[in-house]
Design a protein around this motif. Structure first.
Motif, PDB file in Angstrom:
ATOM      1  N   GLN A 126     -71.899 -14.105 -12.445  1.00 17.43           N
ATOM      2  CA  GLN A 126     -73.294 -14.711 -12.902  1.00 17.43           C
ATOM      3  C   GLN A 126     -74.415 -13.686 -13.037  1.00 17.43           C
ATOM      4  OE1 GLN A 126     -74.310 -18.610 -12.827  1.00 17.43           O
ATOM      5  NE2 GLN A 126     -75.537 -17.352 -14.076  1.00 17.43           N
ATOM      6  N   ASP A 130     -76.247 -13.081 -16.437  1.00 15.87           N
ATOM      7  CA  ASP A 130     -77.728 -13.100 -16.517  1.00 15.87           C
ATOM      8  C   ASP A 130     -78.186 -11.698 -17.049  1.00 15.87           C
ATOM      9  OD1 ASP A 130     -77.789 -15.531 -15.104  1.00 15.87           O
ATOM     10  OD2 ASP A 130     -78.117 -14.608 -13.325  1.00 15.87           O
ATOM     11  N   ASP A 148     -71.259 -15.945 -25.179  1.00 14.56           N
ATOM     12  CA  ASP A 148     -71.720 -17.672 -25.026  1.00 14.56           C
ATOM     13  C   ASP A 148     -70.296 -18.236 -24.376  1.00 14.56           C
ATOM     14  OD1 ASP A 148     -73.960 -17.540 -26.191  1.00 14.56           O
ATOM     15  OD2 ASP A 148     -73.429 -17.989 -28.319  1.00 14.56           O
ATOM     16  N   LYS A 151     -70.319 -17.766 -20.602  1.00 12.84           N
ATOM     17  CA  LYS A 151     -71.343 -18.761 -20.042  1.00 12.84           C
ATOM     18  C   LYS A 151     -70.696 -20.079 -19.885  1.00 12.84           C
ATOM     19  CE  LYS A 151     -75.549 -16.698 -21.942  1.00 12.84           C
ATOM     20  NZ  LYS A 151     -76.493 -16.674 -22.889  1.00 12.84           N
ATOM     21  N   SER A 152     -70.092 -20.568 -20.857  1.00 16.96           N
ATOM     22  CA  SER A 152     -69.337 -21.836 -20.856  1.00 16.96           C
ATOM     23  C   SER A 152     -68.229 -21.882 -19.760  1.00 16.96           C
ATOM     24  CB  SER A 152     -69.097 -22.525 -22.144  1.00 16.96           C
ATOM     25  OG  SER A 152     -68.061 -21.597 -22.721  1.00 16.96           O
ATOM     26  N   LEU A 154     -67.834 -19.919 -17.259  1.00 19.81           N
ATOM     27  CA  LEU A 154     -68.456 -19.688 -15.965  1.00 19.81           C
ATOM     28  C   LEU A 154     -68.884 -21.226 -15.540  1.00 19.81           C
ATOM     29  CD1 LEU A 154     -69.564 -17.923 -13.672  1.00 19.81           C
ATOM     30  CD2 LEU A 154     -71.756 -17.712 -14.809  1.00 19.81           C
ATOM     31  N   ASP A 155     -69.560 -21.969 -16.353  1.00 25.37           N
ATOM     32  CA  ASP A 155     -70.044 -23.465 -15.965  1.00 25.37           C
ATOM     33  C   ASP A 155     -68.715 -24.161 -15.442  1.00 25.37           C
ATOM     34  OD1 ASP A 155     -72.434 -22.911 -16.326  1.00 25.37           O
ATOM     35  OD2 ASP A 155     -72.533 -23.878 -18.429  1.00 25.37           O
ATOM     36  N   ALA A 156     -67.330 -23.776 -16.434  1.00 21.49           N
ATOM     37  CA  ALA A 156     -66.099 -24.452 -15.929  1.00 21.49           C
ATOM     38  C   ALA A 156     -65.744 -24.257 -14.965  1.00 21.49           C
ATOM     39  CB  ALA A 156     -65.197 -24.293 -17.324  1.00 21.49           C
ATOM     40  N   LYS A 158     -67.270 -22.940 -12.190  1.00 22.69           N
ATOM     41  CA  LYS A 158     -68.188 -23.579 -11.108  1.00 22.69           C
ATOM     42  C   LYS A 158     -67.734 -25.146 -10.717  1.00 22.69           C
ATOM     43  CE  LYS A 158     -72.475 -20.789 -12.026  1.00 22.69           C
ATOM     44  NZ  LYS A 158     -73.521 -21.007 -12.305  1.00 22.69           N
ATOM     45  N   SER A 159     -67.604 -25.484 -11.711  1.00 18.64           N
ATOM     46  CA  SER A 159     -67.335 -27.012 -11.779  1.00 18.64           C
ATOM     47  C   SER A 159     -65.667 -27.015 -10.956  1.00 18.64           C
ATOM     48  CB  SER A 159     -66.896 -27.720 -13.269  1.00 18.64           C
ATOM     49  OG  SER A 159     -66.618 -28.949 -13.251  1.00 18.64           O
ATOM     50  N   SER A 162     -66.147 -26.211  -7.585  1.00 18.71           N
ATOM     51  CA  SER A 162     -66.799 -27.534  -6.706  1.00 18.71           C
ATOM     52  C   SER A 162     -65.799 -28.422  -6.444  1.00 18.71           C
ATOM     53  CB  SER A 162     -67.984 -28.027  -7.701  1.00 18.71           C
ATOM     54  OG  SER A 162     -68.557 -29.219  -7.096  1.00 18.71           O
TER      55      SER A 162
END
Lengths: 199, 65
Positions: A126, A130, A148, A151-152, A154-156, A158-159, A162
């Motif tokens: 992250q 940033d 890019d 970034k996507s 990293l979202d996956a 994190k998901s 979780s």
């Protein structure tokens, strides 16, 4: 002569009826016993050996159908194979249950380390994302597209992390570790794509 | 025991760089971020070992956030 034949036929029928009636009770008991044994292992079998359970259920249905037809002899002939199949099902389910429990203990042991480690990986990625997002020119080897994608990714990640935490909260450490490993693999790819893998 | 040239509280996934002769934070920022003006990001991440962004020492291990 005719009278003698009629008498013989009646006697034979009587013997057969008695014979059939004698087999009905044992056949009924044998089926009840098999059903009771199967009921005791059904839940575990459903979870750990569903295909084998399906085969045993089909065998049981066949024997019950023979019983309903009054074919007690076939019932008694097929009961040993059915009992043997139920015993084998019980063994398989028990072995697979023990295996799953062992894997769960192993996953639970590993979870402690992973749950401390993965947030650090997320945090490091992250930070880099940033900073690179503020860069006017990207470093060698990193393109706008790869940033890019990072970034996507990293979202996956994190998901997945979780999901892993939710599974662990529910006590399912095997799923938690599997999701955490997926998150970690994704994190390693992102780190590599952003040039974070080397010192 | 932590070396005084090594940042404490280390995240094992944070990239590190050992300062070489002739380096400056701007040069390091240029190398890792492609933008020398982002040197302050490195400085802020290493405030425990750097007091002045213009004074870095050869051999210092810096976090690259």
């Amino acid at each position: 002569m005719k009278k003698q034949f009629t008498w013989l036929l009646a006697a034979t029928m009587a013997v057969l009826l008695v014979g059939c009636a004698n087999n009905k009770g044992p056949a009924q008991q044998a089926i009840a016993g098999a059903e009771s044994t199967l009921a005791a292992v059904r839940d575990a079998a459903q979870k750990y050996a569903p295909d084998q359970l399906q085969t045993v259920d089909a065998q049981l249905a066949q024997v019950k159908e023979q019983f309903n037809r009054g074919d007690y002899k076939s019932v008694m002939a097929n009961i040993p194979a059915l009992n043997s199949a139920i015993a084998s099902l019980k063994d398989t389910a028990s072995a697979k249950q023990a295996e799953a429990e062992q894997a769960m203990v192993k996953a639970k042991d590993a979870w402690g380390g992973v749950s401390a480690d993965l947030p650090k990986m997320v945090s490091a990625i992250q930070s880099r994302v940033d900073v690179l997002s503020k860069s006017h020119h990207l470093p060698k080897g990193v393109t706008k597209e790869s940033l890019d994608q990072a970034k996507s990714g990293l979202d996956a990640m994190k998901s997945a992390w979780s999901d892993a935490q939710s599974a662990a909260s529910g006590g399912d450490y095997t799923t938690a570790m599997s999701k955490a490993q997926a998150a970690k693999d994704q994190g390693e790819q992102i780190m590599h794509s952003l040039g974070m893998a080397s010192g | 025991m932590a070396d005084d040239k090594t940042p404490a509280d280390d995240n094992p996934y944070t990239q590190t760089y050992v300062v070489q002769s002739g380096d400056s934070l701007s040069k390091i920022a240029q190398k890792y971020y492609g933008d020398a003006s982002l040197y302050d990001k490195i400085f802020q991440a290493n405030r425990d070992v750097l007091k002045d962004p213009n004074k870095i020492q050869v051999g210092q291990k810096l976090r690259i956030p």
